[in-house]
Design a protein around this motif. Structure first.
Motif, PDB file in Angstrom:
ATOM      1  N   ILE A 168       0.868  -1.176   0.000  1.00 53.41           N
ATOM      2  CA  ILE A 168       0.000   0.000   0.000  1.00 53.41           C
ATOM      3  C   ILE A 168       0.903   1.223   0.000  1.00 53.41           C
ATOM      4  CG2 ILE A 168      -1.850   1.248   1.184  1.00 53.41           C
ATOM      5  CD1 ILE A 168      -2.723  -1.500   0.203  1.00 53.41           C
ATOM      6  N   GLY A 169       0.958   1.916  -1.131  1.00 52.75           N
ATOM      7  CA  GLY A 169       1.817   3.086  -1.254  1.00 52.75           C
ATOM      8  C   GLY A 169       1.253   4.274  -0.498  1.00 52.75           C
ATOM      9  N   ILE A 170       2.096   5.283  -0.295  1.00 47.97           N
ATOM     10  CA  ILE A 170       1.675   6.492   0.399  1.00 47.97           C
ATOM     11  C   ILE A 170       0.597   7.212  -0.419  1.00 47.97           C
ATOM     12  CG2 ILE A 170       2.403   8.769   1.220  1.00 47.97           C
ATOM     13  CD1 ILE A 170       5.169   7.588   1.725  1.00 47.97           C
ATOM     14  N   ALA A 171      -0.473   7.593   0.255  1.00 46.69           N
ATOM     15  CA  ALA A 171      -1.566   8.349  -0.348  1.00 46.69           C
ATOM     16  C   ALA A 171      -2.312   9.022   0.789  1.00 46.69           C
ATOM     17  CB  ALA A 171      -2.490   7.418  -1.143  1.00 46.69           C
ATOM     18  N   SER A 172      -3.430   9.641   0.490  1.00 52.26           N
ATOM     19  CA  SER A 172      -4.263  10.122   1.581  1.00 52.26           C
ATOM     20  C   SER A 172      -4.704   8.912   2.411  1.00 52.26           C
ATOM     21  CB  SER A 172      -5.480  10.870   1.043  1.00 52.26           C
ATOM     22  OG  SER A 172      -6.354   9.964   0.389  1.00 52.26           O
ATOM     23  N   THR A 173      -4.957   9.148   3.683  1.00 52.72           N
ATOM     24  CA  THR A 173      -5.380   8.032   4.541  1.00 52.72           C
ATOM     25  C   THR A 173      -6.634   7.383   3.993  1.00 52.72           C
ATOM     26  OG1 THR A 173      -4.431   9.151   6.450  1.00 52.72           O
ATOM     27  CG2 THR A 173      -5.990   7.374   6.895  1.00 52.72           C
ATOM     28  N   GLU A 174      -7.538   8.190   3.492  1.00 51.06           N
ATOM     29  CA  GLU A 174      -8.781   7.647   2.928  1.00 51.06           C
ATOM     30  C   GLU A 174      -8.488   6.748   1.737  1.00 51.06           C
ATOM     31  OE1 GLU A 174      -8.186  10.836   3.563  1.00 51.06           O
ATOM     32  OE2 GLU A 174      -9.448  11.075   5.353  1.00 51.06           O
ATOM     33  N   ASP A 175      -7.541   7.156   0.900  1.00 52.60           N
ATOM     34  CA  ASP A 175      -7.219   6.354  -0.280  1.00 52.60           C
ATOM     35  C   ASP A 175      -6.505   5.072   0.111  1.00 52.60           C
ATOM     36  OD1 ASP A 175      -7.487   6.108  -3.053  1.00 52.60           O
ATOM     37  OD2 ASP A 175      -5.439   6.781  -3.405  1.00 52.60           O
ATOM     38  N   MET A 176      -5.674   5.113   1.136  1.00 50.41           N
ATOM     39  CA  MET A 176      -5.001   3.906   1.610  1.00 50.41           C
ATOM     40  C   MET A 176      -6.011   2.927   2.197  1.00 50.41           C
ATOM     41  SD  MET A 176      -1.571   5.699   3.243  1.00 50.41           S
ATOM     42  CE  MET A 176      -0.583   4.228   3.551  1.00 50.41           C
ATOM     43  N   TRP A 178      -6.233  -8.853   1.870  1.00 47.34           N
ATOM     44  CA  TRP A 178      -5.005  -9.644   1.816  1.00 47.34           C
ATOM     45  C   TRP A 178      -4.547  -9.908   3.247  1.00 47.34           C
ATOM     46  CZ3 TRP A 178      -3.697 -11.727  -2.636  1.00 47.34           C
ATOM     47  CH2 TRP A 178      -2.436 -12.317  -2.802  1.00 47.34           C
ATOM     48  N   PRO A 179      -3.925 -11.033   3.513  1.00 48.78           N
ATOM     49  CA  PRO A 179      -3.539 -11.354   4.901  1.00 48.78           C
ATOM     50  C   PRO A 179      -2.318 -10.603   5.411  1.00 48.78           C
ATOM     51  CG  PRO A 179      -2.902 -13.116   3.426  1.00 48.78           C
ATOM     52  CD  PRO A 179      -3.703 -12.171   2.600  1.00 48.78           C
ATOM     53  N   GLU A 209      -0.591   7.917  12.844  1.00 46.05           N
ATOM     54  CA  GLU A 209      -2.028   8.146  12.637  1.00 46.05           C
ATOM     55  C   GLU A 209      -2.546   7.334  11.455  1.00 46.05           C
ATOM     56  OE1 GLU A 209       0.199  10.431  13.187  1.00 46.05           O
ATOM     57  OE2 GLU A 209      -0.464  11.497  14.996  1.00 46.05           O
ATOM     58  N   ILE A 210      -1.715   7.194  10.417  1.00 49.06           N
ATOM     59  CA  ILE A 210      -2.110   6.389   9.249  1.00 49.06           C
ATOM     60  C   ILE A 210      -2.330   4.933   9.670  1.00 49.06           C
ATOM     61  CG2 ILE A 210      -1.273   5.382   7.080  1.00 49.06           C
ATOM     62  CD1 ILE A 210       0.126   8.056   6.522  1.00 49.06           C
ATOM     63  N   ILE A 211      -1.380   4.368  10.407  1.00 47.38           N
ATOM     64  CA  ILE A 211      -1.485   2.961  10.786  1.00 47.38           C
ATOM     65  C   ILE A 211      -2.669   2.744  11.719  1.00 47.38           C
ATOM     66  CG2 ILE A 211      -0.317   1.020  11.913  1.00 47.38           C
ATOM     67  CD1 ILE A 211       0.764   1.825   9.130  1.00 47.38           C
ATOM     68  N   LYS A 212      -2.892   3.646  12.630  1.00 44.04           N
ATOM     69  CA  LYS A 212      -4.046   3.514  13.526  1.00 44.04           C
ATOM     70  C   LYS A 212      -5.350   3.548  12.740  1.00 44.04           C
ATOM     71  CE  LYS A 212      -2.004   5.303  17.804  1.00 44.04           C
ATOM     72  NZ  LYS A 212      -1.995   6.393  18.812  1.00 44.04           N
ATOM     73  N   ARG A 236      -5.688   0.245  10.761  1.00 42.10           N
ATOM     74  CA  ARG A 236      -5.934  -0.891  11.635  1.00 42.10           C
ATOM     75  C   ARG A 236      -7.418  -1.058  11.958  1.00 42.10           C
ATOM     76  NH1 ARG A 236      -4.325  -4.953  11.260  1.00 42.10           N
ATOM     77  NH2 ARG A 236      -2.122  -4.684  11.733  1.00 42.10           N
ATOM     78  N   LYS A 237      -8.187   0.013  11.859  1.00 41.51           N
ATOM     79  CA  LYS A 237      -9.626  -0.059  12.124  1.00 41.51           C
ATOM     80  C   LYS A 237     -10.375  -0.835  11.042  1.00 41.51           C
ATOM     81  CE  LYS A 237      -9.707   4.389  14.559  1.00 41.51           C
ATOM     82  NZ  LYS A 237     -10.203   5.793  14.536  1.00 41.51           N
ATOM     83  N   HIS A 238      -9.689  -1.076   9.888  1.00 33.54           N
ATOM     84  CA  HIS A 238     -10.381  -1.675   8.746  1.00 33.54           C
ATOM     85  C   HIS A 238      -9.864  -3.065   8.374  1.00 33.54           C
ATOM     86  CE1 HIS A 238     -12.546   2.064   7.848  1.00 33.54           C
ATOM     87  NE2 HIS A 238     -11.450   2.659   8.278  1.00 33.54           N
ATOM     88  N   THR A 239      -8.862  -3.569   9.086  1.00 33.12           N
ATOM     89  CA  THR A 239      -8.347  -4.908   8.790  1.00 33.12           C
ATOM     90  C   THR A 239      -7.574  -5.444   9.987  1.00 33.12           C
ATOM     91  OG1 THR A 239      -6.902  -6.221   7.347  1.00 33.12           O
ATOM     92  CG2 THR A 239      -6.247  -3.951   7.744  1.00 33.12           C
ATOM     93  N   ASN A 240      -7.613  -6.759  10.152  1.00 31.49           N
ATOM     94  CA  ASN A 240      -6.810  -7.433  11.170  1.00 31.49           C
ATOM     95  C   ASN A 240      -5.537  -8.040  10.580  1.00 31.49           C
ATOM     96  OD1 ASN A 240      -8.607  -6.966  13.351  1.00 31.49           O
ATOM     97  ND2 ASN A 240      -9.927  -8.626  12.623  1.00 31.49           N
ATOM     98  N   SER A 241      -5.307  -7.811   9.286  1.00 31.53           N
ATOM     99  CA  SER A 241      -4.140  -8.388   8.619  1.00 31.53           C
ATOM    100  C   SER A 241      -2.847  -7.862   9.226  1.00 31.53           C
ATOM    101  CB  SER A 241      -4.173  -8.062   7.127  1.00 31.53           C
ATOM    102  OG  SER A 241      -5.302  -8.629   6.509  1.00 31.53           O
ATOM    103  N   VAL A 242      -1.797  -8.670   9.117  1.00 32.25           N
ATOM    104  CA  VAL A 242      -0.477  -8.269   9.596  1.00 32.25           C
ATOM    105  C   VAL A 242       0.052  -7.132   8.725  1.00 32.25           C
ATOM    106  CG1 VAL A 242       1.906  -9.040   9.924  1.00 32.25           C
ATOM    107  CG2 VAL A 242      -0.006 -10.570  10.503  1.00 32.25           C
TER     108      VAL A 242
END
Length: 339
Positions: free
Chosen positions: A131-139, A148-149, A162-165, A168-174
Motif C-alpha cells: 500500500i503506497g503512500i496516499a491520503s489516509t482515505e485512499d489507503m 489480503w492477509p 495516525e495512518i497505521i491507527k 488498523r480499524k479496517h483490517t486485522n491483517s499483519v
C-alpha cells in the motif's frame, strides 16, 4: 543463440507513491535468450531513482552478447562471472540477463529452478501486498479493494502513526512497515513500540543508508525487528548488516540477478540474519523468478504483478492463500504474444 529485447510500459492500478517518488507507469525490459529450441526470459524494471532506463539497459546488454554466445553452454553462474566485469555498474541489466539464463538453464534441464535447488514450493512464504503512500482515505480504500492477509505499508509522512491507527480499524491483517529511510533513530525507536501493539511484524529500512551509529542504536532499542533494504544492495553489504539489522531484503535488480542473490541468502543465513527477497514492480516474468527462491526465505515481497493493470506473461500465480507454481520448467514463464 539469439537475444531479444522486449520493452513494456506497465500500467499500475493505482498511483504508487513512496517517500521520495511516485509513478503511474512502470517502464520495464524483458530479455529473452534462445538456444537449441528453448527460450529463457528475464526482467528488470527501470527506475529514475537509480538512473536506470530501458534504453540504457539494452545498450549495455548489446555489448556483452558475444560473451553470452561464447559461454551459452555453461551454467548461468559461470556466465555471470564472465559478464560481471563488463556489467558490474549495470546491475539491473545484468539481473535481466542472468534471470533469462537461469530460466533457459531450467528449461534445458527440464526442471523448474526450485527443483534444481531441491526446494519444496509448499514452503514459500506468503507475499505482502504493498500500500503506497496516499491520503489516509485512499489507503483505506486500497485495503478494502484488495483484501489480503499481509500488507506492506509505505510510510515517510509527518503523520505515520495516525495512518497505521486508521488502517488498523479496517483490517486485522499483519502489517509490515517500509519507511524508505525517512525516519530518525529516535522516531523509529518510539514508533516501534507503538507499532508493535498495532500488529506490525517488522520495520524495513527506517533510517538513511549510511548512518550506522544511529542504526546500532535502533537495533539495540527497537521493539520490532529491523530489515535492511537500501543498506543491503550487493554481496559485500550482507556482512555489514550483521549486528546492525535483524534481516536483509535482497533485490535481484540491485545485486545483479539470481546468481549473487543465492550467495547473499546463504551468507545472511550463516550470519543469523532473516532473509527476504523483494521486487521492484516487475511483471510476472520477474515475479516468477523471485518465486523460485521463495521456499528458502523467511519473508518475500513479490506483489509486483498484482499491482499492474497489464502483464507481460503467464507464470507463477499468487493468491491470498498460496503461491501457485506452473508445471513449466525454468521459472515457468510464457511471454504473451512471443514468437
Amino acid at each position: 543463440m539469439k537475444i531479444e529485447y522486449h520493452q513494456y510500459q506497465l500500467q499500475l492500478k493505482d498511483t504508487f507513491r513512496i517517500s521520495h517518488a511516485s509513478r503511474d507507469v512502470q517502464p520495464s525490459l524483458v530479455v529473452s535468450v534462445s538456444h537449441n529450441g528453448c527460450t529463457g526470459f528475464g526482467e528488470a524494471a527501470a527506475t529514475s531513482y537509480y538512473g536506470v532506463t530501458v534504453e540504457g539497459m539494452i545498450r549495455s546488454l548489446k555489448k556483452v552478447e558475444k560473451i553470452v554466445e561464447d559461454y551459452i553452454e555453461e551454467p548461468p553462474e559461470v556466465i555471470w562471472e564472465k559478464l560481471y566485469p563488463e556489467l558490474k555498474t549495470e546491475t539491473f541489466a545484468l539481473c535481466a540477463l542472468d534471470m533469462a539464463l537461469h530460466d533457459l538453464y531450467g528449461k534445458r534441464k527440464q526442471k523448474p529452478l526450485y527443483k534444481l535447488w531441491n526446494l519444496d514450493p509448499s514452503e514459500a512464504p506468503q507475499t505482502s501486498y504493498t500500500i503506497g503512500i496516499a491520503s489516509t482515505e485512499d489507503m483505506i480504500r486500497k485495503i478494502k479493494d484488495f483484501p489480503w492477509p499481509l500488507y506492506k505499508i509505505k510510510l515517510g509522512t509527518d503523520h505515520d502513526i495516525e495512518i497505521i491507527k486508521a488502517l488498523r480499524k479496517h483490517t486485522n491483517s499483519v502489517f509490515r512497515i517500509d519507511a524508505n529511510a525517512a525516519w530518525t533513530a529516535e522516531q523509529a525507536i518510539e514508533n516501534s513500540h507503538i507499532l508493535k501493539e498495532l500488529n506490525v511484524e517488522f520495520l524495513e529500512q527506517p533510517l538513511p543508508v549510511d548512518d550506522f551509529e544511529e542504526q546500532k542504536m535502533l537495533y539495540k532499542n527497537s521493539a520490532l525487528p529491523i530489515i535492511a533494504d537500501e543498506s543491503c544492495i550487493v554481496e559485500t553489504d550482507v556482512e555489514k548488516c550483521a549486528n546492525n539489522f535483524h534481516g536483509v531484503n535482497i533485490k535481484l535488480t540491485k545485486c545483479g540477478g539470481i546468481t549473487p542473490a543465492l550467495r547473499m541468502i546463504s551468507k545472511a543465513k550463516s550470519l543469523g540474519l532473516k532473509t527476504m527477497v523483494g521486487c521492484m514492480t516487475e511483471s510476472t516474468v520477474g515475479i516468477s523468478a523471485i518465486a523460485q527462491l521463495a521456499p528458502m526465505l523467511d519473508y518475500v515481497d513479490m506483489d509486483g504483478a498484482l499491482l499492474l493493470k497489464n502483464d507481460t506473461s503467464t507464470g507463477v500465480k499468487i493468491t491470498s492463500e498460496k503461491v501457485i507454481y506452473p508445471t513449466e520448467n525454468g521459472t515457468g514463464v510464457k511471454l504473451f504474444k512471443f514468437e
